[in-house]
Design a protein around this motif. Sequence first.
Motif, PDB file in Angstrom:
ATOM      1  N   GLU A  28      28.313 -15.273   2.466  1.00  0.00           N
ATOM      2  CA  GLU A  28      29.742 -14.677   2.914  1.00  0.00           C
ATOM      3  C   GLU A  28      30.105 -15.214   4.341  1.00  0.00           C
ATOM      4  O   GLU A  28      31.391 -14.984   4.778  1.00  0.00           O
ATOM      5  CB  GLU A  28      29.946 -13.279   2.761  1.00  0.00           C
ATOM      6  CG  GLU A  28      29.552 -12.690   1.475  1.00  0.00           C
ATOM      7  CD  GLU A  28      30.092 -13.070   0.296  1.00  0.00           C
ATOM      8  OE1 GLU A  28      31.274 -13.434   0.502  1.00  0.00           O
ATOM      9  OE2 GLU A  28      29.689 -13.319  -0.760  1.00  0.00           O
ATOM     10  N   ASN A  30      31.476 -17.795   7.339  1.00  0.00           N
ATOM     11  CA  ASN A  30      32.495 -18.806   7.354  1.00  0.00           C
ATOM     12  C   ASN A  30      31.941 -19.997   7.645  1.00  0.00           C
ATOM     13  O   ASN A  30      31.246 -20.240   8.929  1.00  0.00           O
ATOM     14  CB  ASN A  30      33.548 -18.354   8.462  1.00  0.00           C
ATOM     15  CG  ASN A  30      34.616 -19.288   8.360  1.00  0.00           C
ATOM     16  OD1 ASN A  30      34.489 -20.561   8.398  1.00  0.00           O
ATOM     17  ND2 ASN A  30      35.872 -18.911   8.164  1.00  0.00           N
ATOM     18  N   ASP A  33      33.068 -21.975  11.060  1.00  0.00           N
ATOM     19  CA  ASP A  33      32.287 -21.319  12.100  1.00  0.00           C
ATOM     20  C   ASP A  33      30.997 -21.721  12.428  1.00  0.00           C
ATOM     21  O   ASP A  33      30.490 -21.932  13.593  1.00  0.00           O
ATOM     22  CB  ASP A  33      32.189 -19.809  12.078  1.00  0.00           C
ATOM     23  CG  ASP A  33      33.789 -19.322  12.219  1.00  0.00           C
ATOM     24  OD1 ASP A  33      34.691 -19.917  12.584  1.00  0.00           O
ATOM     25  OD2 ASP A  33      33.903 -18.198  11.885  1.00  0.00           O
ATOM     26  N   LYS A  64      39.020 -21.038   1.409  1.00  0.00           N
ATOM     27  CA  LYS A  64      37.872 -20.020   1.628  1.00  0.00           C
ATOM     28  C   LYS A  64      36.640 -20.737   1.712  1.00  0.00           C
ATOM     29  O   LYS A  64      35.776 -20.979   0.954  1.00  0.00           O
ATOM     30  CB  LYS A  64      37.851 -19.083   0.429  1.00  0.00           C
ATOM     31  CG  LYS A  64      37.068 -17.966   0.667  1.00  0.00           C
ATOM     32  CD  LYS A  64      37.196 -17.037  -0.454  1.00  0.00           C
ATOM     33  CE  LYS A  64      36.425 -15.734  -0.372  1.00  0.00           C
ATOM     34  NZ  LYS A  64      36.625 -14.629  -1.365  1.00  0.00           N
ATOM     35  N   PRO A  65      36.300 -21.171   3.083  1.00  0.00           N
ATOM     36  CA  PRO A  65      34.967 -21.896   3.352  1.00  0.00           C
ATOM     37  C   PRO A  65      33.947 -21.062   3.556  1.00  0.00           C
ATOM     38  O   PRO A  65      33.203 -20.736   4.540  1.00  0.00           O
ATOM     39  CB  PRO A  65      35.275 -22.562   4.530  1.00  0.00           C
ATOM     40  CG  PRO A  65      36.261 -21.753   5.442  1.00  0.00           C
ATOM     41  CD  PRO A  65      37.358 -20.971   4.169  1.00  0.00           C
ATOM     42  N   GLU A  66      33.595 -20.251   2.376  1.00  0.00           N
ATOM     43  CA  GLU A  66      32.372 -19.433   2.412  1.00  0.00           C
ATOM     44  C   GLU A  66      31.387 -20.075   1.038  1.00  0.00           C
ATOM     45  O   GLU A  66      31.926 -20.424   0.011  1.00  0.00           O
ATOM     46  CB  GLU A  66      32.554 -17.952   2.076  1.00  0.00           C
ATOM     47  CG  GLU A  66      33.541 -17.398   3.016  1.00  0.00           C
ATOM     48  CD  GLU A  66      33.952 -16.021   2.709  1.00  0.00           C
ATOM     49  OE1 GLU A  66      33.845 -15.500   1.614  1.00  0.00           O
ATOM     50  OE2 GLU A  66      34.764 -15.393   3.689  1.00  0.00           O
ATOM     51  N   HIS A  69      31.830 -18.320  -2.353  1.00  0.00           N
ATOM     52  CA  HIS A  69      33.090 -18.800  -3.098  1.00  0.00           C
ATOM     53  C   HIS A  69      32.762 -20.306  -3.855  1.00  0.00           C
ATOM     54  O   HIS A  69      33.045 -20.493  -4.798  1.00  0.00           O
ATOM     55  CB  HIS A  69      34.349 -18.921  -1.912  1.00  0.00           C
ATOM     56  CG  HIS A  69      35.556 -19.478  -2.691  1.00  0.00           C
ATOM     57  ND1 HIS A  69      36.202 -18.487  -3.567  1.00  0.00           N
ATOM     58  CD2 HIS A  69      35.848 -20.571  -2.431  1.00  0.00           C
ATOM     59  CE1 HIS A  69      37.136 -19.552  -3.930  1.00  0.00           C
ATOM     60  NE2 HIS A  69      37.162 -20.803  -3.050  1.00  0.00           N
TER      61      HIS A  69
END
Length: 79
Positions: A28, A30, A33, A64-66, A69
Motif C-alpha cells: 500500500e 506510495n 515516495d 494511484k502509484p501503489e 493497485h
Amino acid sequence: MNQTLSPERVRADVAELLDCDPAEIASEGNLVDLGLDSMRIMALVERWRAAGASSLEFPDLAEKPELAHWIMLLTGRTA
C-alpha cells in the motif's frame, strides 16, 4: 488484465527499477515516495504492454502509484 503477468512479476519489475529487494516494497506504500518517477513508470508501461497488457496507459499507474493497485489492475489478483 493479462494472464502472463503475475503479482510476483509485477513486484519484481518494480523492485528492479527501484534497485531494492521485492520484499521491501509495501503493498500500500506510495511508489513515487520510494523513488519511482514518471520515466520509470513509462518504462513499466512499455514492459507490461510487451508482456500482453496492451491497453495499459500511463494514467492507469500514475493515478494511484501503489503496488497493490497495480497488481490488481494488471492481474486481477491481490498483492
